[in-house]
Each structure stands twice: as C-alpha cells, then as structure tokens.
Design a protein around this motif. Structure first.
Motif, mmCIF file in Angstrom:
data_model
loop_
_atom_site.group_PDB
_atom_site.id
_atom_site.type_symbol
_atom_site.label_atom_id
_atom_site.label_comp_id
_atom_site.label_asym_id
_atom_site.label_seq_id
_atom_site.Cartn_x
_atom_site.Cartn_y
_atom_site.Cartn_z
ATOM 1 N N GLN A 1 0.826 -1.210 0.000
ATOM 2 C CA GLN A 1 0.000 0.000 0.000
ATOM 3 C C GLN A 1 0.863 1.264 0.000
ATOM 4 O OE1 GLN A 1 -2.446 0.424 3.460
ATOM 5 N NE2 GLN A 1 -3.684 2.042 2.571
ATOM 6 N N LEU A 2 1.920 1.258 0.774
ATOM 7 C CA LEU A 2 2.755 2.435 0.937
ATOM 8 C C LEU A 2 3.648 2.704 -0.271
ATOM 9 C CD1 LEU A 2 3.955 4.631 2.903
ATOM 10 C CD2 LEU A 2 5.606 2.882 3.591
ATOM 11 N N LEU A 3 4.195 1.648 -0.863
ATOM 12 C CA LEU A 3 5.249 1.833 -1.861
ATOM 13 C C LEU A 3 5.022 1.080 -3.165
ATOM 14 C CD1 LEU A 3 8.052 3.065 -2.404
ATOM 15 C CD2 LEU A 3 9.047 1.053 -1.319
ATOM 16 N N ILE A 4 4.796 -0.214 -3.089
ATOM 17 C CA ILE A 4 4.771 -1.045 -4.294
ATOM 18 C C ILE A 4 3.633 -0.655 -5.228
ATOM 19 C CG2 ILE A 4 4.600 -3.411 -5.176
ATOM 20 C CD1 ILE A 4 7.204 -2.819 -3.699
ATOM 21 N N GLY A 5 2.417 -0.517 -4.705
ATOM 22 C CA GLY A 5 1.271 -0.144 -5.542
ATOM 23 C C GLY A 5 1.477 1.168 -6.272
ATOM 24 N N PRO A 6 1.833 2.250 -5.559
ATOM 25 C CA PRO A 6 2.067 3.521 -6.245
ATOM 26 C C PRO A 6 3.205 3.469 -7.267
ATOM 27 C CG PRO A 6 1.744 3.913 -3.912
ATOM 28 C CD PRO A 6 1.815 2.422 -4.102
ATOM 29 N N VAL A 7 4.274 2.745 -6.944
ATOM 30 C CA VAL A 7 5.393 2.632 -7.894
ATOM 31 C C VAL A 7 4.946 1.881 -9.144
ATOM 32 C CG1 VAL A 7 7.622 1.482 -8.266
ATOM 33 C CG2 VAL A 7 7.249 2.858 -6.221
ATOM 34 N N GLU A 8 4.181 0.817 -8.958
ATOM 35 C CA GLU A 8 3.694 0.043 -10.105
ATOM 36 C C GLU A 8 2.796 0.899 -10.990
ATOM 37 O OE1 GLU A 8 2.452 -4.536 -10.740
ATOM 38 O OE2 GLU A 8 1.366 -3.476 -9.159
ATOM 39 N N GLN A 9 1.920 1.693 -10.375
ATOM 40 C CA GLN A 9 1.046 2.583 -11.153
ATOM 41 C C GLN A 9 1.857 3.644 -11.888
ATOM 42 O OE1 GLN A 9 -1.729 4.079 -8.283
ATOM 43 N NE2 GLN A 9 -2.941 2.196 -8.254
ATOM 44 N N ASP A 10 2.871 4.193 -11.220
ATOM 45 C CA ASP A 10 3.716 5.211 -11.843
ATOM 46 C C ASP A 10 4.484 4.640 -13.032
ATOM 47 O OD1 ASP A 10 4.965 7.834 -11.967
ATOM 48 O OD2 ASP A 10 6.780 6.850 -11.194
ATOM 49 N N LEU A 11 5.044 3.451 -12.866
ATOM 50 C CA LEU A 11 5.776 2.817 -13.973
ATOM 51 C C LEU A 11 4.845 2.491 -15.135
ATOM 52 C CD1 LEU A 11 8.217 0.473 -12.024
ATOM 53 C CD2 LEU A 11 8.799 2.553 -13.280
ATOM 54 N N ALA A 12 3.610 2.047 -14.834
ATOM 55 C CA ALA A 12 2.642 1.751 -15.894
ATOM 56 C C ALA A 12 2.266 3.031 -16.640
ATOM 57 C CB ALA A 12 1.399 1.097 -15.308
ATOM 58 N N ALA A 13 2.100 4.141 -15.910
ATOM 59 C CA ALA A 13 1.767 5.416 -16.555
ATOM 60 C C ALA A 13 2.914 5.884 -17.448
ATOM 61 C CB ALA A 13 1.458 6.472 -15.506
ATOM 62 N N LYS A 14 4.148 5.735 -16.986
ATOM 63 C CA LYS A 14 5.313 6.118 -17.794
ATOM 64 C C LYS A 14 5.406 5.248 -19.036
ATOM 65 C CE LYS A 14 8.120 8.053 -14.101
ATOM 66 N NZ LYS A 14 9.280 7.885 -13.230
ATOM 67 N N ARG A 15 5.138 3.950 -18.881
ATOM 68 C CA ARG A 15 5.171 3.032 -20.019
ATOM 69 C C ARG A 15 4.102 3.415 -21.037
ATOM 70 N NH1 ARG A 15 5.926 -1.278 -17.236
ATOM 71 N NH2 ARG A 15 3.751 -1.588 -16.705
ATOM 72 N N GLN A 16 2.923 3.792 -20.547
ATOM 73 C CA GLN A 16 1.828 4.198 -21.426
ATOM 74 C C GLN A 16 2.168 5.501 -22.150
ATOM 75 O OE1 GLN A 16 -1.920 4.782 -19.380
ATOM 76 N NE2 GLN A 16 -2.984 3.628 -20.970
ATOM 77 N N GLN A 17 2.779 6.457 -21.449
ATOM 78 C CA GLN A 17 3.196 7.710 -22.089
ATOM 79 C C GLN A 17 4.229 7.446 -23.175
ATOM 80 O OE1 GLN A 17 4.656 10.022 -18.815
ATOM 81 N NE2 GLN A 17 2.641 10.881 -18.316
ATOM 82 N N ARG A 18 5.176 6.569 -22.885
ATOM 83 C CA ARG A 18 6.207 6.226 -23.863
ATOM 84 C C ARG A 18 5.581 5.552 -25.080
ATOM 85 N NH1 ARG A 18 9.514 4.405 -20.206
ATOM 86 N NH2 ARG A 18 8.844 2.252 -20.372
ATOM 87 N N ALA A 19 4.626 4.656 -24.851
ATOM 88 C CA ALA A 19 3.945 3.971 -25.957
ATOM 89 C C ALA A 19 3.151 4.958 -26.798
ATOM 90 C CB ALA A 19 3.033 2.873 -25.420
ATOM 91 N N ALA A 20 2.505 5.934 -26.147
ATOM 92 C CA ALA A 20 1.741 6.948 -26.892
ATOM 93 C C ALA A 20 2.676 7.811 -27.725
ATOM 94 C CB ALA A 20 0.941 7.810 -25.926
ATOM 95 N N LYS A 21 3.830 8.136 -27.167
ATOM 96 C CA LYS A 21 4.804 8.947 -27.908
ATOM 97 C C LYS A 21 5.333 8.185 -29.125
ATOM 98 C CE LYS A 21 8.886 11.765 -27.060
ATOM 99 N NZ LYS A 21 9.878 12.175 -26.047
ATOM 100 N N VAL A 22 5.592 6.910 -28.937
ATOM 101 C CA VAL A 22 6.064 6.079 -30.050
ATOM 102 C C VAL A 22 4.970 5.930 -31.094
ATOM 103 C CG1 VAL A 22 6.743 3.724 -30.679
ATOM 104 C CG2 VAL A 22 7.794 4.842 -28.713
#
Length: 163
Positions: free
Chosen positions: A127-148
C-alpha cells in the motif's frame, strides 16, 4: 549415472509467495532513491537492522540472445550495487540489487524486502510503496507507448499495373 530431475526447481517458480517477492523486488529495484527515502520516512516505526553484506558496487555480466531466442552471448557489463540485511531481533533477511552505484538505494531495497516478508508487512509495503510505484511505472510506459505511436509510419507498396 542418473540425471537429477528439475522438478525441484519448478515448485519454487510457481509458488505464489516466491512470485510475489520477485514482483516486489523487481519494482523496488526500479524505484528511485527519493521515493524509497520518502516511503522509509513514512513508516510508522523505523526498523533496526544489521548488515550481513555491506553495500558494495561492482560489475555484472549482461547476457543476451541473438534475435531474442538464439544463442546466448555476453552483451557487456553493467554497474550494480547490492546489500544484504537482517532485521534486528529476527532471522528475516532482505536483499537489494540495483542498477548503478547508489549503495544507499540498494540498502533501502533490502530493508523493504525484509519488511515485506510477512503477510502484514507485505500488505503495508504494498500500500505504501509497491502499488504507487507500479502505477507510476505503468503510466510512464503508457506515455512512452503513446509517444512512439504518434511517430509511427506505415509503409506500403503500390503495385504497378504491369506484370
């Protein structure tokens, strides 16, 4: 001369606890130091630990496969830092391996790994760390995919009317 069956390796690979720890370690290793420090400061109790292996920096050989599935070859070396800790008053050990030279980051990963090895600790760290980090990495991956995808070019060949 009998071959050892590899069945002893398979159960560990499918064990949900092992898979959950692998997921946590994968995400912790990709988490930046500021996020780890903030999560550590946000812990209700600051844990005490002792270092079983001092944080150290070294090189690891990175292996790859030709074409993704062909023969293995040595791609090159990468710098990594590692640390192994044990929580005070218990036999729980945590490991931390991170890319680069940030030894404090490797130590924090090891601390969070150790804290998350019981069910209550795992839920709190999730709850404190893993969930937010996973969501942040998924959002970054999605932004990168949209840019590509925005720069994608479709090539096609026109057929001339001649044989």
């Amino acid at each position: 001369m009998s071959a050892q069956p590899e069945a002893s390796v398979a159960p560990a690979m499918t064990d949900p606890a092992v898979q959950a720890r692998q997921r946590r370690l994968r995400l912790l290793a990709r988490t930046d130091r500021d996020t780890l420090e903030a999560a550590f400061a946000a812990l209700p109790e600051q844990p005490a630990w002792r270092r079983l292996k001092q944080p150290e920096t070294g090189l690891a050989m990175v292996r790859a496969r030709a074409g993704g599935a062909g023969q293995r070859f040595n791609l090159g070396e990468m710098t990594l830092s590692r640390c192994v800790i044990a929580l005070e008053g218990s036999s729980v050990m945590g490991v931390g391996y991170v890319q680069g030279r940030d030894q404090r980051r490797a130590e924090l990963v090891a601390v969070f790994d150790a804290l998350s090895q019981d069910a209550a600790g795992a839920a709190r760290i999730e709850q404190l760390l893993i969930g937010p980090v996973e969501q942040d990495l998924a959002a970054k991956r999605q932004q990168r995919a949209a840019k590509v995808a925005a720069t994608k070019v479709d090539f096609f060949t026109l057929v001339r009317g001649e044989d």
